[in-house]
Design a protein around this motif. Structure first.
Motif, PDB file in Angstrom:
ATOM      1  N   ILE A 278      12.085  12.144 -16.168  1.00 54.40           N
ATOM      2  CA  ILE A 278      11.111  12.503 -15.147  1.00 54.40           C
ATOM      3  C   ILE A 278      11.603  11.956 -13.808  1.00 54.40           C
ATOM      4  N   ILE A 279      10.976  12.401 -12.740  1.00 54.83           N
ATOM      5  CA  ILE A 279      11.350  11.959 -11.396  1.00 54.83           C
ATOM      6  C   ILE A 279      10.200  11.144 -10.813  1.00 54.83           C
ATOM      7  N   VAL A 280      10.523   9.977 -10.307  1.00 54.79           N
ATOM      8  CA  VAL A 280       9.528   9.111  -9.658  1.00 54.79           C
ATOM      9  C   VAL A 280       9.880   8.984  -8.185  1.00 54.79           C
ATOM     10  N   GLU A 281       8.869   9.114  -7.337  1.00 53.95           N
ATOM     11  CA  GLU A 281       9.073   9.014  -5.888  1.00 53.95           C
ATOM     12  C   GLU A 281       8.091   8.012  -5.303  1.00 53.95           C
ATOM     13  N   ILE A 282       8.607   7.166  -4.420  1.00 57.65           N
ATOM     14  CA  ILE A 282       7.783   6.177  -3.716  1.00 57.65           C
ATOM     15  C   ILE A 282       7.757   6.567  -2.244  1.00 57.65           C
ATOM     16  N   SER A 283       6.572   6.613  -1.640  1.00 56.18           N
ATOM     17  CA  SER A 283       6.447   6.969  -0.222  1.00 56.18           C
ATOM     18  C   SER A 283       5.429   6.051   0.443  1.00 56.18           C
ATOM     19  N   GLY A 284       5.256   6.265   1.750  1.00 53.30           N
ATOM     20  CA  GLY A 284       4.315   5.431   2.496  1.00 53.30           C
ATOM     21  C   GLY A 284       4.894   4.101   2.919  1.00 53.30           C
ATOM     22  N   LEU A 285       6.235   3.966   2.899  1.00 49.08           N
ATOM     23  CA  LEU A 285       6.896   2.738   3.305  1.00 49.08           C
ATOM     24  C   LEU A 285       7.414   2.840   4.734  1.00 49.08           C
ATOM     25  N   GLN A 286       7.806   1.718   5.293  1.00 54.60           N
ATOM     26  CA  GLN A 286       8.464   1.711   6.590  1.00 54.60           C
ATOM     27  C   GLN A 286       9.936   2.101   6.403  1.00 54.60           C
ATOM     28  N   PRO A 287      10.546   2.783   7.375  1.00 54.52           N
ATOM     29  CA  PRO A 287      11.970   3.102   7.262  1.00 54.52           C
ATOM     30  C   PRO A 287      12.800   1.835   7.025  1.00 54.52           C
TER      31      PRO A 287
ATOM     32  N   ASP B  26       0.859  -1.180   0.000  1.00 57.99           N
ATOM     33  CA  ASP B  26       0.000   0.000   0.000  1.00 57.99           C
ATOM     34  C   ASP B  26       0.900   1.237   0.000  1.00 57.99           C
ATOM     35  N   ALA B  27       1.652   1.404  -1.091  1.00 63.90           N
ATOM     36  CA  ALA B  27       2.591   2.516  -1.212  1.00 63.90           C
ATOM     37  C   ALA B  27       2.009   3.589  -2.122  1.00 63.90           C
ATOM     38  N   ARG B  28       2.586   4.777  -2.033  1.00 66.46           N
ATOM     39  CA  ARG B  28       2.187   5.879  -2.907  1.00 66.46           C
ATOM     40  C   ARG B  28       3.323   6.156  -3.877  1.00 66.46           C
ATOM     41  N   VAL B  29       3.018   6.141  -5.188  1.00 65.84           N
ATOM     42  CA  VAL B  29       4.032   6.385  -6.222  1.00 65.84           C
ATOM     43  C   VAL B  29       3.573   7.576  -7.055  1.00 65.84           C
ATOM     44  N   ILE B  30       4.426   8.586  -7.176  1.00 63.35           N
ATOM     45  CA  ILE B  30       4.066   9.788  -7.925  1.00 63.35           C
ATOM     46  C   ILE B  30       5.207  10.153  -8.866  1.00 63.35           C
ATOM     47  N   THR B  31       4.897  10.961  -9.872  1.00 66.33           N
ATOM     48  CA  THR B  31       5.905  11.500 -10.775  1.00 66.33           C
ATOM     49  C   THR B  31       5.721  12.998 -10.897  1.00 66.33           C
ATOM     50  N   ASN B  32       6.790  13.688 -11.286  1.00 64.06           N
ATOM     51  CA  ASN B  32       6.724  15.146 -11.356  1.00 64.06           C
ATOM     52  C   ASN B  32       6.098  15.653 -12.646  1.00 64.06           C
ATOM     53  N   LYS B  33       5.928  14.746 -13.638  1.00 65.17           N
ATOM     54  CA  LYS B  33       5.324  15.194 -14.897  1.00 65.17           C
ATOM     55  C   LYS B  33       4.637  14.024 -15.585  1.00 65.17           C
ATOM     56  N   ASP B  34       3.400  14.227 -15.972  1.00 67.62           N
ATOM     57  CA  ASP B  34       2.652  13.194 -16.686  1.00 67.62           C
ATOM     58  C   ASP B  34       1.491  13.867 -17.424  1.00 67.62           C
ATOM     59  N   PRO B  35       1.411  13.710 -18.759  1.00 66.20           N
ATOM     60  CA  PRO B  35       2.278  12.911 -19.627  1.00 66.20           C
ATOM     61  C   PRO B  35       3.629  13.584 -19.867  1.00 66.20           C
TER      62      PRO B  35
ATOM     63  N   ASN C 112      15.088   6.721   5.962  1.00 65.20           N
ATOM     64  CA  ASN C 112      14.523   6.745   7.322  1.00 65.20           C
ATOM     65  C   ASN C 112      13.172   7.441   7.389  1.00 65.20           C
ATOM     66  N   ARG C 113      12.734   8.004   6.254  1.00 65.36           N
ATOM     67  CA  ARG C 113      11.382   8.599   6.203  1.00 65.36           C
ATOM     68  C   ARG C 113      10.396   7.686   5.495  1.00 65.36           C
ATOM     69  N   GLY C 114      10.878   6.519   5.066  1.00 62.50           N
ATOM     70  CA  GLY C 114      10.004   5.603   4.336  1.00 62.50           C
ATOM     71  C   GLY C 114       9.793   6.027   2.896  1.00 62.50           C
ATOM     72  N   LYS C 115      10.818   6.708   2.302  1.00 58.63           N
ATOM     73  CA  LYS C 115      10.705   7.197   0.921  1.00 58.63           C
ATOM     74  C   LYS C 115      11.836   6.663   0.057  1.00 58.63           C
ATOM     75  N   ILE C 116      11.575   6.626  -1.235  1.00 57.97           N
ATOM     76  CA  ILE C 116      12.581   6.283  -2.238  1.00 57.97           C
ATOM     77  C   ILE C 116      12.415   7.247  -3.407  1.00 57.97           C
ATOM     78  N   CYS C 117      13.432   8.038  -3.689  1.00 55.80           N
ATOM     79  CA  CYS C 117      13.418   8.931  -4.857  1.00 55.80           C
ATOM     80  C   CYS C 117      14.380   8.347  -5.883  1.00 55.80           C
ATOM     81  N   LEU C 118      13.873   7.985  -7.049  1.00 59.36           N
ATOM     82  CA  LEU C 118      14.692   7.267  -8.013  1.00 59.36           C
ATOM     83  C   LEU C 118      15.839   8.096  -8.559  1.00 59.36           C
ATOM     84  N   ASP C 119      15.760   9.410  -8.495  1.00 56.86           N
ATOM     85  CA  ASP C 119      16.857  10.241  -8.981  1.00 56.86           C
ATOM     86  C   ASP C 119      17.966  10.409  -7.954  1.00 56.86           C
ATOM     87  N   ARG C 120      17.762   9.886  -6.740  1.00 56.51           N
ATOM     88  CA  ARG C 120      18.782   9.992  -5.697  1.00 56.51           C
ATOM     89  C   ARG C 120      19.133   8.655  -5.048  1.00 56.51           C
TER      90      ARG C 120
END
Length: 434
Positions: free
Chosen positions: A21-30, A5-14, A58-66
Protein backbone atom coordinates in the motif's frame (compact mmCIF):
# COMPACT_ATOMS: atom_id res chain seq x y z
CA UNK A 1 9.65 15.09 20.99
CA UNK A 2 6.16 16.36 20.21
CA UNK A 3 3.39 14.77 18.19
CA UNK A 4 2.58 16.78 15.07
CA UNK A 5 -0.67 18.00 13.59
CA UNK A 6 0.04 16.09 10.37
CA UNK A 7 -2.29 14.29 7.99
CA UNK A 8 -1.49 10.63 7.21
CA UNK A 9 -3.47 8.73 4.57
CA UNK A 10 -3.22 5.45 2.68
CA UNK A 11 -4.50 4.45 -0.74
CA UNK A 12 -6.23 1.30 0.51
CA UNK A 13 -7.72 0.27 3.83
CA UNK A 14 -8.33 -2.50 4.75
CA UNK A 15 -5.69 -4.44 2.82
CA UNK A 16 -4.26 -7.94 2.72
CA UNK A 17 -1.29 -8.80 4.93
CA UNK A 18 0.95 -9.34 1.88
CA UNK A 19 -0.39 -6.42 -0.13
CA UNK A 20 1.69 -3.28 -0.80
CA UNK A 21 0.00 0.00 0.00
CA UNK A 22 1.04 3.64 -0.28
CA UNK A 23 1.23 5.92 2.75
CA UNK A 24 1.46 9.70 2.42
CA UNK A 25 2.16 12.29 5.12
CA UNK A 26 1.15 15.92 4.51
CA UNK A 27 0.55 19.13 6.41
CA UNK A 28 4.23 19.55 7.31
CA UNK A 29 6.58 22.49 6.86
CA UNK A 30 8.92 22.30 3.83
CA UNK A 31 12.15 20.40 4.69
CA UNK A 32 10.77 19.54 8.09
CA UNK A 33 12.43 16.63 9.92
CA UNK A 34 10.04 14.03 11.31
CA UNK A 35 10.11 10.58 12.90
CA UNK A 36 7.55 8.05 11.72
CA UNK A 37 6.70 5.46 14.37
CA UNK A 38 4.67 2.32 13.59
CA UNK A 39 3.38 -0.25 16.05
CA UNK A 40 1.17 -3.32 16.36
CA UNK A 41 -0.29 -4.76 19.53
CA UNK A 42 -0.93 -8.46 18.90
CA UNK A 43 -3.79 -10.42 20.49
CA UNK A 44 -1.34 -11.84 23.07
CA UNK A 45 -0.54 -8.21 24.07
CA UNK A 46 2.96 -8.36 22.58
CA UNK A 47 4.03 -5.13 20.86
CA UNK A 48 6.04 -4.79 17.65
CA UNK A 49 7.37 -1.45 16.50
CA UNK A 50 9.90 0.45 14.42
CA UNK A 51 10.79 4.04 13.54
CA UNK A 52 12.28 5.92 10.62
CA UNK A 53 13.56 9.44 9.88
CA UNK A 54 12.19 11.45 6.98
CA UNK A 55 12.51 15.00 5.64
CA UNK A 56 9.49 16.66 4.04
CA UNK A 57 9.73 17.93 0.46
CA UNK A 58 9.20 21.56 -0.54
CA UNK A 59 5.43 21.01 -0.39
CA UNK A 60 5.53 19.69 3.16
CA UNK A 61 4.79 16.11 2.03
CA UNK A 62 6.38 12.69 2.42
CA UNK A 63 5.33 9.78 0.18
CA UNK A 64 6.79 6.54 1.51
CA UNK A 65 6.94 4.93 -1.93
CA UNK A 66 9.18 7.73 -3.22
CA UNK A 67 10.91 9.34 -0.24
CA UNK A 68 13.99 7.98 1.49
CA UNK A 69 14.29 7.21 5.14
CA UNK A 70 17.65 8.64 6.24
CA UNK A 71 17.84 6.88 9.60
CA UNK A 72 16.12 4.77 12.21
CA UNK A 73 15.35 1.07 11.76
CA UNK A 74 15.63 1.26 7.98
CA UNK A 75 17.10 3.50 5.30
CA UNK A 76 16.29 4.22 1.69
CA UNK A 77 12.98 4.02 -0.13
CA UNK A 78 10.96 1.36 1.68
CA UNK A 79 7.26 1.86 0.97
CA UNK A 80 6.35 -0.94 3.39
CA UNK A 81 9.25 -0.41 5.77
CA UNK A 82 6.89 0.57 8.58
CA UNK A 83 5.71 -3.07 8.54
CA UNK A 84 8.68 -5.08 7.20
CA UNK A 85 11.19 -3.70 9.69
CA UNK A 86 9.15 -4.05 12.85
CA UNK A 87 10.73 -5.92 15.75
CA UNK A 88 9.57 -6.97 19.21
CA UNK A 89 9.34 -4.01 21.56
CA UNK A 90 11.64 -3.86 24.55
CA UNK A 91 8.47 -3.16 26.54
CA UNK A 92 7.21 -6.74 26.08
CA UNK A 93 7.11 -8.91 29.18
CA UNK A 94 8.58 -11.88 27.28
CA UNK A 95 11.61 -11.39 25.04
CA UNK A 96 11.90 -12.67 21.47
CA UNK A 97 8.20 -12.59 20.69
CA UNK A 98 7.50 -13.53 17.09
CA UNK A 99 4.85 -11.60 15.20
CA UNK A 100 2.06 -14.13 14.92
CA UNK A 101 -1.67 -13.81 14.26
CA UNK A 102 -3.09 -17.12 15.44
CA UNK A 103 -6.67 -16.38 14.38
CA UNK A 104 -6.66 -15.22 10.74
CA UNK A 105 -10.39 -14.52 10.81
CA UNK A 106 -9.59 -11.38 12.82
CA UNK A 107 -7.72 -8.48 11.22
CA UNK A 108 -4.78 -6.75 12.85
CA UNK A 109 -4.05 -3.04 13.06
CA UNK A 110 -0.96 -0.89 12.51
CA UNK A 111 -0.81 2.48 14.27
CA UNK A 112 1.23 5.22 12.60
CA UNK A 113 2.36 8.29 14.56
CA UNK A 114 4.38 11.27 13.37
CA UNK A 115 6.71 13.14 15.72
CA UNK A 116 8.71 16.35 15.34
CA UNK A 117 12.45 15.90 14.78
CA UNK A 118 14.66 12.84 14.47
CA UNK A 119 14.70 10.74 17.62
CA UNK A 120 17.94 8.76 18.10
CA UNK A 121 16.26 5.53 19.21
CA UNK A 122 13.03 3.99 20.44
CA UNK A 123 14.43 4.11 23.97
CA UNK A 124 14.62 7.90 23.66
CA UNK A 125 10.88 7.97 22.95
CA UNK A 126 9.04 7.30 26.17
CA UNK A 127 6.22 4.77 26.11
CA UNK A 128 3.84 7.60 26.98
CA UNK A 129 4.84 9.53 23.88
CA UNK A 130 4.88 6.73 21.38
CA UNK A 131 1.83 4.81 22.57
CA UNK A 132 -0.35 7.15 24.60
CA UNK A 133 -0.97 9.76 21.92
CA UNK A 134 -3.68 9.21 19.34
CA UNK A 135 -2.33 7.61 16.14
CA UNK A 136 -2.36 9.76 13.03
CA UNK A 137 -3.56 6.72 11.07
CA UNK A 138 -4.61 3.18 11.94
CA UNK A 139 -4.21 0.72 9.06
CA UNK A 140 -6.22 -2.51 9.01
CA UNK A 141 -4.61 -5.62 7.53
CA UNK A 142 -6.12 -9.08 7.12
CA UNK A 143 -5.13 -12.63 6.19
CA UNK A 144 -8.55 -13.56 4.82
CA UNK A 145 -9.90 -11.97 1.67
CA UNK A 146 -13.67 -11.36 1.56
CA UNK A 147 -15.49 -14.63 0.93
CA UNK A 148 -12.73 -16.97 2.16
CA UNK A 149 -14.27 -19.72 4.33
CA UNK A 150 -12.64 -21.40 7.35
CA UNK A 151 -13.64 -25.04 8.03
CA UNK A 152 -12.34 -27.04 11.02
CA UNK A 153 -11.28 -30.54 9.95
CA UNK A 154 -11.47 -33.61 12.20
CA UNK A 155 -11.64 -36.37 9.60
CA UNK A 156 -10.30 -39.83 10.39
CA UNK A 157 -6.86 -39.11 11.78
CA UNK A 158 -6.54 -35.71 10.12
CA UNK A 159 -6.51 -32.65 12.39
CA UNK A 160 -6.46 -29.43 10.42
CA UNK A 161 -8.27 -26.31 9.27
CA UNK A 162 -9.35 -25.96 5.64
CA UNK A 163 -9.58 -22.56 3.95
CA UNK A 164 -11.56 -22.25 0.73
CA UNK A 165 -11.55 -19.26 -1.64
CA UNK A 166 -14.82 -17.56 -2.58
CA UNK A 167 -16.70 -19.15 -5.44
CA UNK A 168 -17.60 -22.68 -6.47
CA UNK A 169 -14.18 -23.90 -7.58
CA UNK A 170 -12.79 -26.43 -7.98
CA UNK A 171 -9.55 -24.96 -6.67
CA UNK A 172 -5.99 -26.33 -6.67
CA UNK A 173 -5.12 -27.83 -3.30
CA UNK A 174 -2.20 -26.97 -1.02
CA UNK A 175 -1.20 -28.49 2.31
CA UNK A 176 0.45 -25.94 4.59
CA UNK A 177 2.82 -27.23 7.28
CA UNK A 178 4.85 -25.36 9.88
CA UNK A 179 7.97 -26.31 11.80
CA UNK A 180 8.60 -26.62 15.52
CA UNK A 181 5.40 -24.83 16.53
CA UNK A 182 2.58 -26.91 18.06
CA UNK A 183 -0.58 -27.06 15.98
CA UNK A 184 -0.78 -25.18 12.69
CA UNK A 185 0.00 -21.62 11.69
CA UNK A 186 -3.36 -20.97 10.12
CA UNK A 187 -2.56 -17.49 8.83
CA UNK A 188 -0.47 -18.99 6.01
CA UNK A 189 -3.26 -21.25 4.75
CA UNK A 190 -5.74 -18.37 4.98
CA UNK A 191 -3.43 -16.26 2.83
CA UNK A 192 -3.02 -19.08 0.28
CA UNK A 193 -6.82 -19.31 0.07
CA UNK A 194 -6.96 -15.56 -0.47
CA UNK A 195 -4.77 -16.18 -3.54
CA UNK A 196 -7.19 -18.77 -4.92
CA UNK A 197 -6.03 -22.08 -3.41
CA UNK A 198 -7.88 -24.59 -1.24
CA UNK A 199 -5.40 -24.64 1.63
CA UNK A 200 -5.24 -27.18 4.43
CA UNK A 201 -3.41 -25.98 7.56
CA UNK A 202 -2.25 -29.36 8.80
CA UNK A 203 -1.38 -30.01 12.43
CA UNK A 204 1.12 -32.78 13.10
CA UNK A 205 1.97 -32.46 16.79
CA UNK A 206 1.19 -30.64 20.00
CA UNK A 207 -2.60 -30.11 19.74
CA UNK A 208 -5.85 -32.07 19.88
CA UNK A 209 -5.10 -35.79 20.28
CA UNK A 210 -1.82 -35.61 18.35
CA UNK A 211 1.51 -36.62 19.82
CA UNK A 212 3.54 -34.10 21.79
CA UNK A 213 6.63 -35.37 19.97
CA UNK A 214 7.33 -33.67 16.65
CA UNK A 215 10.18 -36.05 15.88
CA UNK A 216 8.08 -39.18 15.51
CA UNK A 217 5.35 -39.81 12.94
CA UNK A 218 3.74 -42.37 10.69
CA UNK A 219 3.83 -40.71 7.26
CA UNK A 220 0.51 -42.34 6.43
CA UNK A 221 -0.88 -39.34 8.35
CA UNK A 222 0.33 -36.97 5.62
CA UNK A 223 -0.94 -39.41 2.99
CA UNK A 224 -4.38 -39.37 4.62
CA UNK A 225 -4.35 -35.57 4.65
CA UNK A 226 -3.34 -35.42 0.98
CA UNK A 227 -6.08 -37.89 -0.01
CA UNK A 228 -8.62 -35.91 2.02
CA UNK A 229 -7.67 -32.67 0.27
CA UNK A 230 -7.43 -34.14 -3.24
CA UNK A 231 -10.84 -35.81 -2.83
CA UNK A 232 -12.61 -32.73 -1.47
CA UNK A 233 -15.44 -31.60 -3.79
CA UNK A 234 -14.03 -28.05 -3.88
CA UNK A 235 -10.55 -29.21 -4.95
CA UNK A 236 -9.22 -29.88 -8.42
CA UNK A 237 -7.00 -32.82 -7.52
CA UNK A 238 -6.53 -34.73 -10.75
CA UNK A 239 -2.85 -33.77 -10.82
CA UNK A 240 -2.42 -34.20 -7.08
CA UNK A 241 -1.88 -31.50 -4.47
CA UNK A 242 1.00 -29.29 -3.43
CA UNK A 243 2.77 -28.90 -0.10
CA UNK A 244 4.22 -25.61 1.11
CA UNK A 245 6.17 -26.07 4.32
CA UNK A 246 8.93 -24.42 6.29
CA UNK A 247 11.56 -25.64 8.74
CA UNK A 248 10.84 -29.16 10.02
CA UNK A 249 7.56 -29.19 8.09
CA UNK A 250 9.68 -28.92 4.94
CA UNK A 251 11.62 -32.01 6.00
CA UNK A 252 8.35 -33.90 6.50
CA UNK A 253 7.19 -32.77 3.06
CA UNK A 254 10.37 -34.18 1.49
CA UNK A 255 9.93 -37.45 3.40
CA UNK A 256 6.32 -37.76 2.32
CA UNK A 257 7.05 -36.99 -1.33
CA UNK A 258 9.73 -39.69 -1.32
CA UNK A 259 7.45 -42.52 -0.16
CA UNK A 260 3.83 -41.60 -0.94
CA UNK A 261 2.12 -43.01 -4.05
CA UNK A 262 2.62 -41.45 -7.45
CA UNK A 263 0.30 -38.59 -8.48
CA UNK A 264 -0.60 -37.68 -4.90
CA UNK A 265 2.01 -34.96 -4.20
CA UNK A 266 2.42 -32.93 -7.38
CA UNK A 267 4.81 -30.30 -6.03
CA UNK A 268 6.69 -29.37 -2.87
CA UNK A 269 7.90 -25.98 -1.73
CA UNK A 270 10.30 -26.38 1.17
CA UNK A 271 11.45 -23.21 2.93
CA UNK A 272 14.66 -23.91 4.81
CA UNK A 273 13.62 -27.52 5.33
CA UNK A 274 16.41 -30.03 5.88
CA UNK A 275 16.92 -32.80 3.29
CA UNK A 276 17.61 -35.51 5.88
CA UNK A 277 15.61 -37.30 8.56
CA UNK A 278 15.67 -36.37 12.23
CA UNK A 279 13.79 -38.72 14.51
CA UNK A 280 11.69 -41.85 14.01
CA UNK A 281 9.40 -41.95 10.98
CA UNK A 282 7.51 -44.80 9.38
CA UNK A 283 5.45 -45.61 6.31
CA UNK A 284 3.48 -48.83 5.85
CA UNK A 285 5.26 -50.33 8.85
CA UNK A 286 8.77 -49.60 7.56
CA UNK A 287 11.13 -47.06 9.03
CA UNK A 288 11.89 -44.01 6.86
CA UNK A 289 15.40 -42.91 7.74
CA UNK A 290 18.86 -42.26 6.36
CA UNK A 291 21.93 -44.44 6.82
CA UNK A 292 23.91 -41.50 8.22
CA UNK A 293 22.90 -38.39 10.12
CA UNK A 294 24.31 -34.86 10.16
CA UNK A 295 26.17 -33.52 13.13
CA UNK A 296 23.96 -31.34 15.35
CA UNK A 297 25.61 -28.92 17.75
CA UNK A 298 23.39 -27.29 20.38
CA UNK A 299 24.45 -24.34 22.48
CA UNK A 300 22.63 -22.00 24.84
CA UNK A 301 23.74 -18.40 25.31
CA UNK A 302 23.74 -16.48 28.57
CA UNK A 303 20.44 -14.93 27.44
CA UNK A 304 18.89 -18.40 27.07
CA UNK A 305 18.92 -18.41 23.26
CA UNK A 306 19.26 -21.92 21.81
CA UNK A 307 21.35 -22.39 18.69
CA UNK A 308 21.05 -25.64 16.73
CA UNK A 309 23.60 -25.98 13.97
CA UNK A 310 23.48 -29.01 11.69
CA UNK A 311 26.37 -29.81 9.39
CA UNK A 312 27.44 -32.40 6.86
CA UNK A 313 31.02 -33.28 5.91
CA UNK A 314 32.48 -31.22 3.11
CA UNK A 315 33.34 -32.55 -0.34
CA UNK A 316 30.99 -35.53 -0.22
CA UNK A 317 30.57 -37.52 -3.41
CA UNK A 318 27.06 -38.14 -4.69
CA UNK A 319 27.13 -41.73 -3.44
CA UNK A 320 28.32 -40.64 0.00
CA UNK A 321 25.68 -37.91 0.08
CA UNK A 322 22.88 -40.38 -0.60
CA UNK A 323 23.50 -42.02 2.77
CA UNK A 324 22.66 -38.71 4.49
CA UNK A 325 19.61 -37.66 2.50
CA UNK A 326 16.07 -38.82 1.79
CA UNK A 327 15.47 -40.13 -1.77
CA UNK A 328 13.01 -37.39 -2.77
CA UNK A 329 15.17 -36.64 -5.80
CA UNK A 330 14.07 -39.95 -7.37
CA UNK A 331 10.41 -38.86 -7.58
CA UNK A 332 10.38 -37.46 -11.11
CA UNK A 333 6.61 -36.87 -11.04
CA UNK A 334 7.00 -34.36 -8.18
CA UNK A 335 8.37 -30.85 -8.78
CA UNK A 336 10.47 -29.19 -6.09
CA UNK A 337 11.23 -25.61 -5.09
CA UNK A 338 13.83 -25.07 -2.37
CA UNK A 339 13.84 -21.60 -0.78
CA UNK A 340 16.81 -21.01 1.51
CA UNK A 341 18.49 -18.19 3.39
CA UNK A 342 22.25 -17.79 3.44
CA UNK A 343 22.13 -16.76 7.11
CA UNK A 344 19.82 -19.59 8.20
CA UNK A 345 20.59 -20.04 11.89
CA UNK A 346 20.08 -23.81 11.71
CA UNK A 347 22.27 -24.97 8.84
CA UNK A 348 24.83 -23.96 6.19
CA UNK A 349 22.25 -23.47 3.46
CA UNK A 350 24.75 -22.79 0.67
CA UNK A 351 26.40 -26.17 1.27
CA UNK A 352 23.04 -27.93 1.51
CA UNK A 353 21.85 -26.23 -1.66
CA UNK A 354 24.90 -27.41 -3.62
CA UNK A 355 24.41 -30.95 -2.29
CA UNK A 356 20.73 -30.98 -3.25
CA UNK A 357 21.63 -29.83 -6.75
CA UNK A 358 24.14 -32.68 -7.02
CA UNK A 359 21.45 -35.20 -6.07
CA UNK A 360 18.88 -33.83 -8.51
CA UNK A 361 21.38 -33.72 -11.36
CA UNK A 362 22.61 -37.25 -10.65
CA UNK A 363 19.00 -38.52 -10.66
CA UNK A 364 18.30 -36.53 -13.87
CA UNK A 365 15.33 -34.96 -12.16
CA UNK A 366 13.41 -32.94 -14.76
CA UNK A 367 11.88 -30.23 -12.61
CA UNK A 368 13.45 -28.54 -9.62
CA UNK A 369 14.44 -25.01 -8.60
CA UNK A 370 16.75 -23.71 -5.88
CA UNK A 371 16.56 -20.16 -4.55
CA UNK A 372 19.16 -19.01 -2.03
CA UNK A 373 18.93 -15.49 -0.66
CA UNK A 374 21.85 -13.46 0.61
CA UNK A 375 21.76 -12.77 4.36
CA UNK A 376 18.17 -14.05 4.68
CA UNK A 377 17.41 -16.06 7.80
CA UNK A 378 15.54 -19.25 8.60
CA UNK A 379 11.98 -17.92 8.82
CA UNK A 380 11.30 -16.69 5.29
CA UNK A 381 7.62 -15.78 5.40
CA UNK A 382 5.25 -13.76 3.21
CA UNK A 383 6.31 -10.35 1.99
CA UNK A 384 6.20 -7.54 4.57
CA UNK A 385 6.37 -10.01 7.48
CA UNK A 386 8.71 -8.77 10.25
CA UNK A 387 12.00 -10.63 10.65
CA UNK A 388 12.10 -13.03 13.59
CA UNK A 389 15.85 -13.26 14.20
CA UNK A 390 15.10 -15.14 17.42
CA UNK A 391 11.78 -16.93 17.99
CA UNK A 392 10.24 -19.48 20.33
CA UNK A 393 10.52 -23.00 18.89
CA UNK A 394 9.95 -26.27 20.74
CA UNK A 395 9.14 -24.03 23.74
CA UNK A 396 12.57 -22.36 23.83
CA UNK A 397 13.92 -19.21 22.13
CA UNK A 398 15.92 -20.32 19.08
CA UNK A 399 18.32 -18.34 16.94
CA UNK A 400 16.93 -18.17 13.39
CA UNK A 401 19.32 -15.73 11.77
CA UNK A 402 18.83 -13.14 9.06
CA UNK A 403 19.79 -9.52 8.48
CA UNK A 404 17.84 -6.57 7.20
CA UNK A 405 17.24 -5.29 4.58
CA UNK A 406 18.24 -8.47 2.73
CA UNK A 407 15.78 -10.68 4.60
CA UNK A 408 12.88 -8.41 3.71
CA UNK A 409 13.91 -8.38 0.04
CA UNK A 410 14.14 -12.17 0.06
CA UNK A 411 10.58 -12.47 1.33
CA UNK A 412 9.26 -10.17 -1.39
CA UNK A 413 11.11 -11.99 -4.17
CA UNK A 414 10.40 -15.55 -3.03
CA UNK A 415 6.70 -14.89 -2.31
CA UNK A 416 5.87 -14.12 -5.93
CA UNK A 417 8.11 -16.87 -7.31
CA UNK A 418 6.52 -19.42 -4.99
CA UNK A 419 3.03 -18.65 -6.32
CA UNK A 420 4.28 -18.75 -9.92
CA UNK A 421 5.76 -22.18 -9.20
CA UNK A 422 2.70 -23.80 -7.63
CA UNK A 423 0.37 -22.24 -10.21
CA UNK A 424 2.38 -23.78 -13.04
CA UNK A 425 2.68 -27.21 -11.43
CA UNK A 426 -0.97 -27.42 -10.41
CA UNK A 427 -1.93 -25.99 -13.81
CA UNK A 428 -3.90 -22.96 -12.82
CA UNK A 429 -3.67 -19.41 -14.05
CA UNK A 430 -1.45 -17.43 -11.66
CA UNK A 431 -3.38 -14.78 -9.76
CA UNK A 432 -2.25 -11.25 -10.53
CA UNK A 433 0.32 -10.09 -8.04
CA UNK A 434 -0.98 -7.70 -5.40
Amino acid sequence: MASLDARVITNKDPSMADEPIIVEISGLQPSMKITLHSSIRAPNAAVYECFAHYIADNRGKICLDRCESIGGDYKGVEAMGFMSFMKPSNLNKRKYERFLIKDPTKPFHIDLRVFDGHTPSLEDMSAEKRFHTNPHLTITRTYMAPGVVEIPVWDGNVRATLYLPPGKGPFPGIISMSGGYPGAMKFKAALYASHGYAALALKFFGEDDLSEDALSMDLEYIEEAAVFLRSHPSVYGRRGVGIIANCFGGTLALMASAVLPKDLIRCVVTINGWPFSLGSFYYKGKEVCTDSNPTIQISVSADGIHTWISSLPSNLTVEQLKSFTLPFYNKHDTSYLFITGEYDGYCPSLQYGSYVRMLFNDARHPDYELLCYEKAGHLIEHQYYPLANVAWTFRDPHFNGGQQPEHSKAQCDSWGKMFDFVAEKLRVCPKSKL
